[in-house]
Enzyme design. Structure first.
Site, PDB file in Angstrom:
ATOM      1  N   ASN A 181       4.089   5.390  -4.231  1.00 47.36           N
ATOM      2  CA  ASN A 181       5.635   5.489  -4.003  1.00 47.36           C
ATOM      3  C   ASN A 181       6.589   4.080  -5.053  1.00 47.36           C
ATOM      4  O   ASN A 181       6.805   4.079  -5.162  1.00 47.36           O
ATOM      5  CB  ASN A 181       6.190   6.250  -3.121  1.00 47.36           C
ATOM      6  CG  ASN A 181       5.389   5.355  -1.873  1.00 47.36           C
ATOM      7  OD1 ASN A 181       4.846   5.104  -1.375  1.00 47.36           O
ATOM      8  ND2 ASN A 181       6.691   4.755  -1.337  1.00 47.36           N
ATOM      9  N   GLU A 277      -0.692   0.468   7.491  1.00 50.81           N
ATOM     10  CA  GLU A 277       1.362   1.112   7.108  1.00 50.81           C
ATOM     11  C   GLU A 277       1.283   1.781   6.846  1.00 50.81           C
ATOM     12  O   GLU A 277       1.290   2.627   6.061  1.00 50.81           O
ATOM     13  CB  GLU A 277       1.888   0.208   6.298  1.00 50.81           C
ATOM     14  CG  GLU A 277       3.450  -0.333   6.612  1.00 50.81           C
ATOM     15  CD  GLU A 277       4.064  -0.880   5.528  1.00 50.81           C
ATOM     16  OE1 GLU A 277       4.908  -0.848   4.988  1.00 50.81           O
ATOM     17  OE2 GLU A 277       3.419  -2.046   4.938  1.00 50.81           O
ATOM     18  N   CYS A 311       8.673   4.527   2.268  1.00 47.99           N
ATOM     19  CA  CYS A 311       8.226   4.777   3.518  1.00 47.99           C
ATOM     20  C   CYS A 311       9.484   3.988   3.891  1.00 47.99           C
ATOM     21  O   CYS A 311       9.734   4.790   5.597  1.00 47.99           O
ATOM     22  CB  CYS A 311       7.557   3.639   3.581  1.00 47.99           C
ATOM     23  SG  CYS A 311       5.805   4.227   2.447  1.00 47.99           S
TER      24      CYS A 311
END
Length: 508
Positions: A181, A277, A311
């Site tokens: 992304n 993460e 995110c």
């Protein structure tokens, strides 16, 4: 996880103005129909695996070719190269390693147009934003070139006839697994931190953004000695083989929580270090007394930028009931003013989702929420055109029982809940399985300080959903991961400390 660095400021989403810049006409970059190569030790190697994966063009929904994932032998060869190069690379002076990263940054910046166009063609990200993400990658390489030579250890106050120091030493071979992304900053931040501290790296970008990852890696590897950086094209099977290799000392993963937990179990069982993460379900709290139009713009930026596929996208919105009607009216106008279309077209302000699977998930979350009582104010149905397009969607009356408020949606959806007080908004924002980041919009300094103290997340943003100074560091909480994923503290995660005590030998 979105990126391993704070997000750059994004352009306004106000209809009719501040359309993201594209830097001119779309460069003529068309990905090859078949991706069957890897970068092993810095050199291109033809893929020899038997498996193939089919690729999809998110802007059309049509076939975009195939890639050949690295098999176990190719993974082993990449780790061989990294393991063989690490002794010499760790002995390379920090200043020389930093110079290599500066050269890599220059190469990435020089090719930002090409890299941006490639990312747009592969994932459907708007061209202006895609190019900007390549620029951010160059900035992260440069930042590490500076911070990587500043903290290499410290001296201790021992006996006057002895020397005591604490050295920072590279951990060894680092596996870097990154998402599709926002692949350029996510990769560059981790690669730069690992390389400048003297580690060697094997990088596996997501199969959804394999070619952008390979091309970014090619530009960085060109500035490095052979063996220091390899890039493997592949999927979960490729990543699993890399994580399981006992010669990999650290695994740094940006991606889903479920995958991160599997990585932690495998690497942890063999004593490997893990940096994660992972997923997020970021909240935004709107206090009373704010300007409704400004608040709506912030919500729209957080929820709709990159079609919600960040995110740190805003996925839950808690609006004080005193301003809820006005904020929602403005937000609906913004959502309805966004234009879907070719992500390389300067007039497009909302690109496609990455593939049909992601589109189906977004539609499923929204449909369930509406069936459970949420009020649909904008969007809410697939766009009637070819490609993986879903409109900017606004819902009111969302509840904690809805999956839309508890699981990652990763789409252009602003899910709103009205709250009676700022304190209630903070309570709801701090609930749930994730703890990546959160935003509050408030005119009250006391409320801003309260949010910074109370919210158990890695990053708290006040009065701006995007932005942040270079050098920030954060620990994601709960299901969002572990370890510092960016900033100078990341260098500490990728180095081991060694205490050295030195005394003079007695003379004969």
């Amino acid at each position: 996880m979105t990126s391993s660095a704070p997000e750059p400021a994004e352009p306004s989403l106000v209809p009719g103005r501040d359309v993201p810049a594209t830097g001119g006409p779309r460069p003529a970059v068309v990905p090859a129909r078949r991706l069957a190569e890897h970068l092993v030790g810095g050199r291109s190697v033809a893929a020899g695996g038997a498996r193939t994966l089919q690729l999809v063009d998110p802007a059309t929904g049509g076939a975009a070719g195939e890639l050949v994932p690295a098999d176990d032998d190719e993974v082993a060869a990449a780790v061989d190269a990294a393991d063989g190069a690490r002794a010499a690379w760790r002995r390379t002076a920090p200043g020389e390693r930093a110079a290599a990263l500066r050269a890599a940054a220059a190469a990435v910046r020089a090719d930002a147009d090409e890299l941006g166009a490639l990312l747009t063609a592969t994932t459907g990200r708007l061209l202006g934003q895609a190019r900007a993400s390549a620029e951010v990658a160059a900035e992260l390489l440069e930042e590490a070139a500076v911070t990587g030579v500043l903290d290499t250890g410290r001296s201790l106050g021992g006996a006057v006839d002895a020397v005591d120091v604490v050295r920072r030493e590279p951990r060894g071979v680092v596996a870097v697994l990154t998402p599709w992304n926002d692949p350029y900053p996510a990769a560059a931040g981790l690669l730069a931190a690992a390389l400048v501290t003297g580690n060697t790296v094997v990088h596996k970008p997501s199969e959804r953004s394999a070619r952008p990852g390979l091309e970014l890696g090619r530009r960085i590897a060109a500035a490095l000695p052979d063996g220091v950086l390899s890039v493997l094209v592949g999927d979960g099977e490729t990543g699993a083989a890399l994580v399981a290799d006992p010669r990999v000392h650290v695994v740094a993963h940006v991606g889903s929580t479920a995958t991160g937990r599997r990585i932690a179990a495998v690497a942890g069982a063999r004593g490997g270090r893990v940096l994660l993460e992972n997923g997020g379900k970021d909240a935004l709290v709107v206090d009373e007394g704010v300007d409704p139009a400004w608040a709506a713009q912030q919500v729209a930026l957080g929820a709709f930028t990159n079609t919600g596929q960040l995110c740190t996208a805003v996925e839950r919105v808690y609006v004080h009931e005193a301003v809820a009607d006005a904020v929602l009216a403005e937000l609906v106008e913004l959502a309805e003013g966004l234009r879907t279309g070719d992500p390389a077209d300067p007039g497009t302000t909302l690109g496609p989702l990455v593939d049909e699977r992601q589109l189906d998930l977004v539609a499923e979350h929204v449909g369930e929420a509406v069936a459970a009582g949420a009020r649909l104010l904008a969007g809410g149905a697939r766009v009637d055109r070819a490609g993986c397009f879903y409109p900017a969607t606004v819902l009111d009356g969302c509840t904690p029982a809805m999956r839309l408020m508890t699981e990652e949606t990763f789409g252009p959806v602003a899910a709103v809940t009205r709250v009676a007080s700022f304190a209630e908004g903070l309570d709801r924002a701090d609930a749930g399985a994730y703890g990546l980041a959160a935003t509050v919009l408030t005119p009250s300094q006391a409320h801003a300080l309260e949010a910074a103290e109370r919210l158990e997340v890695g990053t708290v943003k006040v009065n701006a959903v995007f932005g942040g100074a270079p050098g920030g560091s954060a620990d994601p909480r709960r299901g969002s991961g572990q370890g510092r994923g960016f900033g100078p503290d990341l260098l500490g995660e990728l180095t081991a400390l060694k205490a050295v005590h030195l005394e003079a030998a007695p003379t004969s």
